[in-house]
Write an enzyme that holds these catalytic residues in place. Structure first.
Site, PDB file in Angstrom:
ATOM      1  N   CYS A   1       0.815  -1.227   0.000  1.00 57.27           N
ATOM      2  CA  CYS A   1       0.000   0.000   0.000  1.00 57.27           C
ATOM      3  C   CYS A   1       0.847   1.277   0.000  1.00 57.27           C
ATOM      4  O   CYS A   1       0.323   2.369  -0.216  1.00 57.27           O
ATOM      5  CB  CYS A   1      -0.938  -0.007   1.195  1.00 57.27           C
ATOM      6  SG  CYS A   1      -1.918  -1.494   1.274  1.00 57.27           S
TER       7      CYS A   1
ATOM      8  N   HIS B   1      -3.801   6.644   1.500  1.00 52.99           N
ATOM      9  CA  HIS B   1      -4.156   5.289   1.083  1.00 52.99           C
ATOM     10  C   HIS B   1      -5.530   4.974   1.675  1.00 52.99           C
ATOM     11  O   HIS B   1      -5.760   5.166   2.877  1.00 52.99           O
ATOM     12  CB  HIS B   1      -3.092   4.304   1.586  1.00 52.99           C
ATOM     13  CG  HIS B   1      -3.536   2.890   1.507  1.00 52.99           C
ATOM     14  ND1 HIS B   1      -4.043   2.339   0.359  1.00 52.99           N
ATOM     15  CD2 HIS B   1      -3.578   1.900   2.446  1.00 52.99           C
ATOM     16  CE1 HIS B   1      -4.371   1.083   0.591  1.00 52.99           C
ATOM     17  NE2 HIS B   1      -4.101   0.791   1.840  1.00 52.99           N
TER      18      HIS B   1
ATOM     19  N   ASN C   1     -10.311  -0.968  -0.261  1.00 51.53           N
ATOM     20  CA  ASN C   1      -8.850  -0.822  -0.236  1.00 51.53           C
ATOM     21  C   ASN C   1      -8.258  -1.521  -1.470  1.00 51.53           C
ATOM     22  O   ASN C   1      -8.294  -2.741  -1.562  1.00 51.53           O
ATOM     23  CB  ASN C   1      -8.330  -1.452   1.063  1.00 51.53           C
ATOM     24  CG  ASN C   1      -6.814  -1.477   1.164  1.00 51.53           C
ATOM     25  OD1 ASN C   1      -6.104  -1.249   0.184  1.00 51.53           O
ATOM     26  ND2 ASN C   1      -6.314  -1.764   2.347  1.00 51.53           N
TER      27      ASN C   1
HETATM   28  O1  UT7 Z   1      -3.914  -1.608   3.420  1.00 54.47           O
HETATM   29  C1  UT7 Z   1      -3.303  -1.982   4.595  1.00 54.47           C
HETATM   30  C2  UT7 Z   1      -3.820  -1.535   5.696  1.00 54.47           C
HETATM   31  N1  UT7 Z   1      -4.852  -2.273   6.387  1.00 54.47           N
HETATM   32  C3  UT7 Z   1      -5.499  -1.587   7.294  1.00 54.47           C
HETATM   33  O2  UT7 Z   1      -5.300  -0.412   7.414  1.00 54.47           O
HETATM   34  C4  UT7 Z   1      -6.470  -2.296   8.201  1.00 54.47           C
HETATM   35  C5  UT7 Z   1      -6.463  -1.658   9.561  1.00 54.47           C
HETATM   36  N2  UT7 Z   1      -7.423  -2.234  10.436  1.00 54.47           N
HETATM   37  C6  UT7 Z   1      -8.753  -2.006  10.340  1.00 54.47           C
HETATM   38  O3  UT7 Z   1      -9.179  -1.280   9.452  1.00 54.47           O
HETATM   39  C7  UT7 Z   1      -9.668  -2.606  11.345  1.00 54.47           C
HETATM   40  O4  UT7 Z   1      -8.917  -3.220  12.365  1.00 54.47           O
HETATM   41  C8  UT7 Z   1     -10.657  -3.675  10.744  1.00 54.47           C
HETATM   42  C9  UT7 Z   1     -11.681  -2.968   9.849  1.00 54.47           C
HETATM   43  C10 UT7 Z   1      -9.895  -4.697   9.923  1.00 54.47           C
HETATM   44  C11 UT7 Z   1     -11.394  -4.391  11.855  1.00 54.47           C
HETATM   45  O5  UT7 Z   1     -12.103  -3.462  12.638  1.00 54.47           O
HETATM   46  P1  UT7 Z   1     -12.018  -3.526  14.227  1.00 54.47           P
HETATM   47  O6  UT7 Z   1     -12.907  -2.476  14.736  1.00 54.47           O
HETATM   48  O7  UT7 Z   1     -10.562  -3.479  14.594  1.00 54.47           O
HETATM   49  O8  UT7 Z   1     -12.649  -4.940  14.518  1.00 54.47           O
HETATM   50  P2  UT7 Z   1     -12.005  -6.159  15.337  1.00 54.47           P
HETATM   51  O9  UT7 Z   1     -11.022  -6.867  14.507  1.00 54.47           O
HETATM   52  O10 UT7 Z   1     -11.601  -5.656  16.686  1.00 54.47           O
HETATM   53  O11 UT7 Z   1     -13.264  -7.076  15.494  1.00 54.47           O
HETATM   54  C12 UT7 Z   1     -14.406  -6.683  16.306  1.00 54.47           C
HETATM   55  C13 UT7 Z   1     -15.463  -7.765  16.212  1.00 54.47           C
HETATM   56  C14 UT7 Z   1     -14.906  -9.160  16.460  1.00 54.47           C
HETATM   57  O12 UT7 Z   1     -15.918  -9.879  17.163  1.00 54.47           O
HETATM   58  P3  UT7 Z   1     -15.784 -10.113  18.743  1.00 54.47           P
HETATM   59  O13 UT7 Z   1     -14.488 -10.836  18.932  1.00 54.47           O
HETATM   60  O14 UT7 Z   1     -15.774  -8.734  19.346  1.00 54.47           O
HETATM   61  O15 UT7 Z   1     -17.000 -10.911  19.056  1.00 54.47           O
HETATM   62  C15 UT7 Z   1     -14.770  -9.753  15.082  1.00 54.47           C
HETATM   63  O16 UT7 Z   1     -14.893 -11.164  15.062  1.00 54.47           O
HETATM   64  O17 UT7 Z   1     -16.006  -7.798  14.883  1.00 54.47           O
HETATM   65  C16 UT7 Z   1     -15.932  -9.135  14.363  1.00 54.47           C
HETATM   66  N3  UT7 Z   1     -15.731  -9.040  12.919  1.00 54.47           N
HETATM   67  C17 UT7 Z   1     -16.733  -8.950  12.053  1.00 54.47           C
HETATM   68  N4  UT7 Z   1     -18.070  -8.967  12.206  1.00 54.47           N
HETATM   69  C18 UT7 Z   1     -18.836  -8.870  11.107  1.00 54.47           C
HETATM   70  C19 UT7 Z   1     -14.541  -8.950  12.244  1.00 54.47           C
HETATM   71  N5  UT7 Z   1     -14.781  -8.827  10.936  1.00 54.47           N
HETATM   72  C20 UT7 Z   1     -16.130  -8.836  10.776  1.00 54.47           C
HETATM   73  C21 UT7 Z   1     -16.971  -8.717   9.661  1.00 54.47           C
HETATM   74  N6  UT7 Z   1     -18.309  -8.737   9.866  1.00 54.47           N
HETATM   75  N7  UT7 Z   1     -16.504  -8.574   8.398  1.00 54.47           N
END
Ligand code: UT7
Length: 342
Positions: A126, A268, A298
């Protein structure tokens, strides 16, 4: 961590300056909505939109390739610059998903008929577009090349695990390009910064998975395949919201500018929450923050040039505007470039 590769404005005497004279992007026909994706994995439009800002992404069809979409973006950028492919001296392709592991820049060269140019790929995920732009500037400033096309193109759907809801909802496919040109007076690349921290590589990667295969006697070969993308989302999020404001502040300082001087912040397109957090930290108002997250998701190395091209073609980014670009992601790597468009 490496020492910063910094180019303070005026620190070196360049024989020539750089101008940014054209942009283009490819139009991919197939879209995949959050609604459709929620029939593939356990997710919802509400979760994806509220956590990322994404509503849909474009997916490459069987007829699409890095050659075709990268070529389309390059051709549009060259036409907008009022040049022809025969005028191009160098093509740099930033991609992590080439059609050919030996490089796809040469395929784009053939696709667009840029017969005089040399072409090569760089891989910096990225951060790839910003790193490629800075690389192009070195060739231009030294006087080696006059007209350079920088393409960012990725088909991340090739590396996506469609069963993993933590990653598959984020990514999309696309291509964007710009034309950079040597100029005798003035230098429109005002400053840049590039950084890497390989100790955090396991936070985001698509590693090569090897398997030993006996060849002869006691010699075994390591054959295998590339894994799909794995990511520690929280760690990458933390990294982005800390490093990106920092790298932009340093770049602005080296350009002798403040955040008030920025007309457009083009980050990005990883997550709307990251865009908002960076802008808030820098005190940049929302109306100056370029976002096409909702439409594209993305798109890796393609995200900055696609966003830039959309804003140029909508007449929002105008000649003379000050742009602050920042790419960040796998490596981990991150960088920024402050430039005047046109
Ligand atoms: O290009 C390279 C750069 N990449 C990035 O910049 C990514 C950076 N990170 C992010 O954008 C965020 O961390 C994400 C969008 C990937 C995830 O968001 P988050 O708010 O950090 O969610 P999380 O991983 O803490 O997950 C929260 C909850 C979890 O459930 P529990 O454990 O709280 O019950 C996940 O299992 O959301 C759940 N979850 C989902 N639920 C529905 C994770 N993905 C999904 C989904 N749909 N797609």
């Amino acid at each position: 961590m490496t020492q910063p590769m910094t180019q303070p404005a005026g620190a070196f005497n360049h024989p020539f300056g750089v101008a940014f004279i054209g942009s283009g992007s490819a139009k991919l026909g197939t879209t995949l909505s959050n609604e459709q994706l929620s029939q593939v994995v356990e997710t919802s439009d509400e979760w994806i939109a509220s956590r990322t800002g994404i509503r849909q992404r474009h997916i490459a069809s069987a007829a699409d390739s890095i050659r075709s979409i990268g070529g389309e973006a390059a051709k549009r950028a060259i036409a907008q610059a009022n040049l022809t492919p025969a005028d191009i001296d160098l093509i740099i392709l930033a991609t992590s998903t080439p059609d050919d592991l030996f490089g796809s820049a040469c395929q784009i060269q053939a696709e667009i008929g840029a017969t005089r140019s040399v072409a090569f790929d760089i891989t910096a995920a990225c951060s790839g577009f910003v790193f490629a732009l800075v690389t192009a500037a070195q060739f231009i400033r030294s006087g080696v090349y006059k007209n350079v096309v920088v393409v960012g193109a990725d088909i991340l759907s090739r590396l996506t695990d469609w069963r993993d809801r933590r990653t598959c909802v984020l990514f999309g496919d696309g291509a964007g390009a710009i034309v950079m040109q040597r100029c005798e007076i003035g230098d429109r690349l005002l400053s840049f910064e590039m950084h890497s921290d390989g100790s955090m590589n396991d936070c985001l990667n698509a590693g090569y998975q090897t398997e030993s295969v006996a060849l002869i006697d006691d010699i075994t070969t390591q054959t295998g395949h590339f894994n799909t993308v794995t990511m520690n989302g929280r760690e990458v999020y933390r990294f982005a919201v800390n490093r990106v404001p920092e790298v932009l502040e340093k770049s602005l300082f080296h350009a002798g500018l403040s955040t008030d001087d920025i007309d457009w912040l083009i980050l990005h397109q990883a997550n709307q929450r990251i865009l908002d957090a960076v802008a808030k930290r820098l005190g940049i108002p929302a109306e100056k923050v370029v976002s096409n997250m909702a439409k594209h998701g993305n798109t890796d190395a393609a995200s900055i040039p696609i966003a830039l091209d959309e804003w140029v073609h909508a007449g929002k980014v105008k000649s003379g505007d000050t742009l602050a670009l920042s790419g960040f992601g796998a490596g981990l790597s991150w960088g920024a470039a402050i430039l005047k468009w046109g």
